[in-house]
Design an enzyme around this catalytic site. Structure first.
Site, mmCIF file in Angstrom:
data_model
loop_
_atom_site.group_PDB
_atom_site.id
_atom_site.type_symbol
_atom_site.label_atom_id
_atom_site.label_comp_id
_atom_site.label_asym_id
_atom_site.label_seq_id
_atom_site.Cartn_x
_atom_site.Cartn_y
_atom_site.Cartn_z
ATOM 1 N N GLU A 172 0.745 -1.040 -0.138
ATOM 2 C CA GLU A 172 0.073 -0.117 -0.053
ATOM 3 C C GLU A 172 0.837 1.298 0.033
ATOM 4 O OE1 GLU A 172 -3.450 -0.625 0.372
ATOM 5 O OE2 GLU A 172 -3.314 -2.568 0.395
ATOM 6 N N LYS A 212 2.842 4.159 -5.284
ATOM 7 C CA LYS A 212 3.565 3.187 -5.073
ATOM 8 C C LYS A 212 5.087 2.994 -5.414
ATOM 9 C CE LYS A 212 -0.771 0.304 -4.388
ATOM 10 N NZ LYS A 212 -1.178 -0.722 -4.847
ATOM 11 N N ASN A 221 -4.943 -3.170 -2.110
ATOM 12 C CA ASN A 221 -6.144 -4.036 -1.936
ATOM 13 C C ASN A 221 -6.853 -4.054 -0.104
ATOM 14 O OD1 ASN A 221 -6.679 -5.838 -4.064
ATOM 15 N ND2 ASN A 221 -4.847 -6.639 -3.734
ATOM 16 N N ARG A 252 -5.864 -9.176 -7.308
ATOM 17 C CA ARG A 252 -6.855 -8.355 -6.742
ATOM 18 C C ARG A 252 -7.742 -9.104 -5.802
ATOM 19 N NH1 ARG A 252 -6.858 -6.125 -12.207
ATOM 20 N NH2 ARG A 252 -6.057 -3.968 -11.960
#
Ligand SMILES: [Zn+2]
Length: 274
Positions: free
Chosen positions: A3, A51, A178, A259
């Site tokens: 993340e 990211k 996610n 995902r």
């Protein structure tokens, strides 16, 4: 999937280890940079954008200093994707974080050694051309130029995409993976399968995502519940078949490649199709 806050933390570790340092050696273990030697280069700073990691460097002046080329500025770009990591070690310390065959680059300075494991998209570009690597990104949730209304505008431009897909799309806003995707949607009571146009308050969704990421800056345990106790750090993420913390219903999970989505079917009802 890392993340934005993990990448932000990594950039800070690299900054503390290397900023201002002159590199005493480098070892690239990827074909595209195998011949690159950064010995004598100076690390200016380390930053993150979404990211993406950006290690900004200054080349040493040429030996016959003409005064025109000294301090040419370059950026070493890397992306952690699912499994990449950077670690900073003290000189002489054993590199114990990951197996050696995963090492993609080693940067040595007098006070620290930075080792990059399983990095992706490793590239050295002139800093003036950084935008060619990160210019497609939407507003960075943890960036100094975070722009929530632009993030909302970009999300709203994809009315038929599911909100889960739209939040992960780094061209809309940069930094959500996610975990935050799932947690934000649970906290907003929004089904991950809702089309963007059916989400009642995109601005509130975006604001909450930013708040959750920002709250976890500076630590490696990510929590959206306020608890740092193992097993209590999330509402739905990683909790398949466990009872929802609000209503007791079994949490559901669906996986599609990288995902993965967790949600409570009761707290996050699908919008009616009628
Ligand atoms: Zn529930």
């Amino acid at each position: 999937m890392p993340e934005g806050d993990t990448v932000w933390n990594t950039a800070r570790v690299l900054h503390r280890a290397l900023a201002g340092a002159r590199l005493t050696g480098s070892d690239f273990r990827v074909p595209q940079l195998a011949a690159t030697d950064l010995t004598g280069w100076t690390v200016r700073e380390s930053a993150s954008r979404g990211k993406h990691l950006l290690l900004r460097l200054a080349a040493p002046p040429p030996a016959e200093a003409s005064g025109t080329h000294d301090g040419a500025r370059w950026t070493l770009h890397s992306h952690l994707r699912m499994d990449g990591a950077w670690r900073a070690y003290a000189p002489g310390e054993r590199w114990a974080a990951r197996p050696a065959h995963l090492i993609r680059v080693v940067l040595r300075a007098a006070r620290a050694v930075a080792v990059g494991y399983h990095l992706h998209e490793l590239a050295l570009v002139p800093t003036a051309e950084e935008e060619s690597l990160v210019g497609h990104l939407g507003p960075d949730l943890l960036g100094p130029d975070w722009d929530p209304s632009e993030a909302v505008r970009r999300l709203a431009a994809h009315p038929d995409a599911t909100i889960a897909e739209a939040l992960l799309d780094q061209r809309n806003l940069a930094g959500v993976g996610n975990l935050y995707k799932c947690e934000v949607l649970f906290l907003r009571g929004v089904s991950p399968w809702s089309p963007v146009r059916a989400v009642p308050d995109l601005a509130g969704t975006v604001a909450l995502a930013q708040k959750l990421l920002a709250a976890n800056r500076g630590r490696w345990t990510q929590s959206t519940t306020g608890s740092l106790h193992r097993g209590q750090t999330s509402y739905v993420y990683g909790r398949r078949a466990q009872p929802c913390r609000r209503c007791g219903t079994a949490i559901r999970k669906e996986e599609l490649g990288e995902r993965v989505t967790y949600w409570c079917p009761v707290c996050q009802p699908e919008p009616s199709t009628g």
